[in-house]
Scaffold this active site. Structure first.
Site, PDB file in Angstrom:
ATOM      1  N   ASP A 132      -6.153 -19.019  -5.012  1.00 41.81           N
ATOM      2  CA  ASP A 132      -6.558 -19.856  -4.321  1.00 41.81           C
ATOM      3  C   ASP A 132      -8.045 -19.233  -3.920  1.00 41.81           C
ATOM      4  OD1 ASP A 132      -5.893 -17.756  -1.830  1.00 41.81           O
ATOM      5  OD2 ASP A 132      -4.971 -18.085  -2.928  1.00 41.81           O
TER       6      ASP A 132
ATOM      7  N   TYR B  58       7.498 -19.839   1.268  1.00 43.92           N
ATOM      8  CA  TYR B  58       5.953 -19.603   0.860  1.00 43.92           C
ATOM      9  C   TYR B  58       5.858 -21.178   0.120  1.00 43.92           C
ATOM     10  CZ  TYR B  58       5.351 -15.247   2.414  1.00 43.92           C
ATOM     11  OH  TYR B  58       6.217 -14.300   3.641  1.00 43.92           O
TER      12      TYR B  58
ATOM     13  N   ASN C 296       0.629  -9.357  -3.149  1.00 42.40           N
ATOM     14  CA  ASN C 296      -0.314  -8.296  -2.935  1.00 42.40           C
ATOM     15  C   ASN C 296      -0.299  -7.698  -4.511  1.00 42.40           C
ATOM     16  OD1 ASN C 296      -1.214  -9.784  -1.091  1.00 42.40           O
ATOM     17  ND2 ASN C 296      -0.989  -8.444   0.164  1.00 42.40           N
TER      18      ASN C 296
ATOM     19  N   HIS D  97      -1.721 -20.571  -0.779  1.00 39.50           N
ATOM     20  CA  HIS D  97      -1.662 -19.448  -1.221  1.00 39.50           C
ATOM     21  C   HIS D  97      -1.177 -19.117  -2.552  1.00 39.50           C
ATOM     22  CE1 HIS D  97      -3.788 -15.701  -0.947  1.00 39.50           C
ATOM     23  NE2 HIS D  97      -2.775 -15.039  -0.291  1.00 39.50           N
TER      24      HIS D  97
ATOM     25  N   TYR E  81       5.205 -10.681  -5.326  1.00 38.97           N
ATOM     26  CA  TYR E  81       4.576 -11.485  -4.104  1.00 38.97           C
ATOM     27  C   TYR E  81       2.742 -10.343  -4.438  1.00 38.97           C
ATOM     28  CZ  TYR E  81       8.662 -11.776  -1.578  1.00 38.97           C
ATOM     29  OH  TYR E  81       9.830 -11.980  -0.599  1.00 38.97           O
TER      30      TYR E  81
ATOM     31  N   ASN F  55      -6.459  -9.963  -2.443  1.00 36.56           N
ATOM     32  CA  ASN F  55      -5.948  -8.575  -1.976  1.00 36.56           C
ATOM     33  C   ASN F  55      -4.901  -9.040  -3.510  1.00 36.56           C
ATOM     34  OD1 ASN F  55      -6.114  -7.079  -0.091  1.00 36.56           O
ATOM     35  ND2 ASN F  55      -4.881  -8.842   1.184  1.00 36.56           N
TER      36      ASN F  55
END
Length: 187
Positions: free
Chosen positions: A91, A15, A66, A20, A64, A112
């Site tokens: 973002d 990532y 979410n 994101h 993470y 989320n």
């Protein structure tokens, strides 16, 4: 006076540098400019710095995207930081690449990470800095887009905007949200 500055993103090498993870990228730019480094602690990587007489706790959640609210709630409680001193760096697909918008509250707009933060701290009334990642993707490809890396050309646009976001954070903690909004929302 303490502030919790939270950059949203996802952990892991796969990532790193993705759209994101712009919240992580802003905090990395701030850490570099402040000559500090992050250490891995409960629920995330944490660094502290001072901006004049203000203490900042910088947090990159390891939960993470979410589940970011768990880290935000834990660090706000641990450091005794009120909701109006929490700034979330996130973002935003609705903004052009590199655009910055600060606001004092608002909906999660389908994000989320923001949805989970509101659920965990019990309010949507927390300040946020939204950083535009653009929306140049075909219909139905939003997930792939936000998890894609910036191109070399996009990084050239992003790099100076990260420094501008750091300046906006400093203005927020030193002069307040209204001043930061006036100074940075149309740059």
């Amino acid at each position: 006076m303490k502030y919790l500055i939270v950059g949203l993103g996802n952990i892991g090498e796969e990532y790193r540098g993705t759209r994101h993870n712009i919240g992580f990228m802003i905090l990395d730019a701030m850490a570099m400019a402040s000559n500090i480094s992050f250490t891995t602690q409960r629920y995330g990587d944490v660094a502290t710095c001072r901006v004049k007489n203000k203490q900042l706790v910088l947090l990159k959640p390891s939960t993470y995207m979410n589940l970011s609210g768990e880290a935000v709630r834990y660090w706000a409680q641990k450091e005794k930081i009120p909701v109006d001193h929490i700034l979330i760096l996130v973002d935003d697909l609705a903004l052009p690449l590199g655009a910055i918008r600060m606001k004092g509250s608002g909906s999660d707009a389908g994000h989320n990470g923001l949805k989970n933060i509101a659920a965990m701290i019990g309010t949507q009334g927390y300040p946020r800095l939204r950083f535009g990642i653009g929306n140049d993707f075909p219909r139905g490809a939003q997930v792939n887009y936000v998890l894609s890396r910036f191109s070399a050309e996009e990084l050239e646009v992003i790099k100076p905007r990260l420094d501008l976001a750091v300046d906006a954070i400093k203005t927020y903690v030193l002069a307040g949200l209204q001043k930061a909004m006036c100074d940075y929302n149309n740059k």
